[in-house]
Design an enzyme around this catalytic site. Structure first.
Site, short mmCIF file in Angstrom:
data_model
loop_
_atom_site.label_atom_id
_atom_site.label_comp_id
_atom_site.label_asym_id
_atom_site.label_seq_id
_atom_site.Cartn_x
_atom_site.Cartn_y
_atom_site.Cartn_z
CB CYS A 162 -0.98 0.05 1.10
SG CYS A 162 -2.11 1.63 1.19
CB CYS A 222 -1.95 4.70 4.47
SG CYS A 222 -3.29 4.34 3.82
CB SER A 223 -0.58 0.64 6.52
OG SER A 223 -1.83 1.32 7.02
CB CYS A 224 -5.11 -0.18 2.32
SG CYS A 224 -5.52 1.27 2.44
#
Lengths: 209, 126
Positions: A109, A112-114
């Protein structure tokens, strides 16, 4: 309070700035009825102990064992994963990408950090870090090499950038020498990293490393 | 890609299946965002966009962003979103943060830290 001033100030209990901010937010949201501390605790416990990459490993093992399930998984991953009881936050719009002799898939991702929480739990630190987010797209083969994954030159590397709407899970290739194994034994071979694309499944016990 | 690029590439921090949260406040910040989303205060798309902005802004300020500061960005995104949605404003947040700070300092060691321990709280007025 004045009466207490005669004792030593040995109670240097201090909270960090970030702890003060979290406590401020939590107490205000609780007073406004927007969160309930007990429910927050249940949620944290769930993510610390119950949700994790073992869920994803069961999905992969089922796909390796059952061709009809695998077809459904590649067609509509959200529904096929829900068949095994894994649903919920960050798992609403899943896509499963299959590793083959021709293609190796890698998930990132960049913004961000999906991450697909219901099948993999919460993301590891490196997944959330800038170096991985930036380099997975720019130089995926170098990143894979650092994780110890050698992808043959002729095999295409596809990088999938997760978003709030779409989250990816890699279906790794079934390791050779696992023909006699049942689903439970197969699931033991499926690592978290292999489902992100930065690792391979473990070899079966007794196989030459 | 040249060898220079590779040499300048930052190392990727690796881990095993270590603890999900390093400190309790990280877990609390995580859980609040999830619950507020469930209640419909914001969509997950709004959440991801706000978090992405916070991460990008931190990097612009020089944060190497190795993952250890991730929940700081998470908290900043949460504060900004609850303010934007009118749930908790910045002034209210600051006042409450200061009240907790006074409460912590006023609480004797070993006693539970309560907001009522703030010397300026209503509980201390006659």
């Amino acid at each position: 309070m004045g009466a207490h001033h005669d004792h030593d100030h040995d109670h240097e209990e201090r909270w960090s700035e970030v702890e003060l901010r979290v406590k401020a937010l939590e107490s205000l949201l609780t007073e406004k009825g927007l969160v309930d501390p007990a429910a927050l605790e249940v949620l944290i416990q769930t993510y610390e102990t119950k949700v994790g990459p073992r869920n994803g490993a069961q999905v992969v093992a089922r796909a390796w064992s059952d061709p009809a399930y695998k077809a459904r998984l590649l067609e509509d991953a959200t529904a096929a994963i829900a068949e095994l009881g894994f649903t919920g936050r960050q798992g609403e719009d899943m896509v499963v990408v299959e590793n083959t002799e021709a293609v190796h898939n890698l998930v990132v991702c960049t913004l961000c950090s999906c991450y697909p929480w219901p099948v993999l739990g919460l993301p590891p630190a490196w997944y959330k870090a800038a170096p991985y987010r930036a380099r997975a797209v720019r130089e995926p083969r170098a990143v894979l090499a650092e994780f110890g994954v050698a992808v043959p030159e002729e095999r295409e590397v596809r990088v999938w950038d997760s978003t709030a709407e779409l989250r990816y899970l890699v279906l790794p290739q079934r390791p050779p020498g696992t023909e006699g194994l049942d689903e439970g034994a197969l699931a033991e071979l499926v690592t978290r990293d292999s489902m992100i694309g930065v690792g391979e499944p473990l070899p079966p016990a007794g196989a030459a490393a | 890609m040249t060898t220079t690029d590779l040499a300048q590439s930052p190392a990727i921090p690796r881990d095993g299946d270590g603890p999900v949260f390093r400190e309790p406040w990280e877990a609390a910040a995580f859980a609040m965002a999830v619950r507020l989303h469930e209640r419909g205060l914001f969509t997950w798309k709004e959440w991801a966009a706000t978090l992405s902005e916070e991460i990008a802004a931190a990097q612009d300020r020089g944060d190497p962003d190795h993952g250890d500061t991730y929940y700081r960005h998470w908290l900043a995104a949460l504060e900004r979103l609850v303010a934007a949605k009118g749930a908790v404003g910045p002034a209210e947040m600051t006042a409450r943060r200061d009240a907790w700070d006074r409460a912590v300092r006023a609480t004797p060691h070993g006693q539970p830290i309560l907001l009522a321990n703030d010397p300026r709280s209503c509980a201390h007025r006659p």
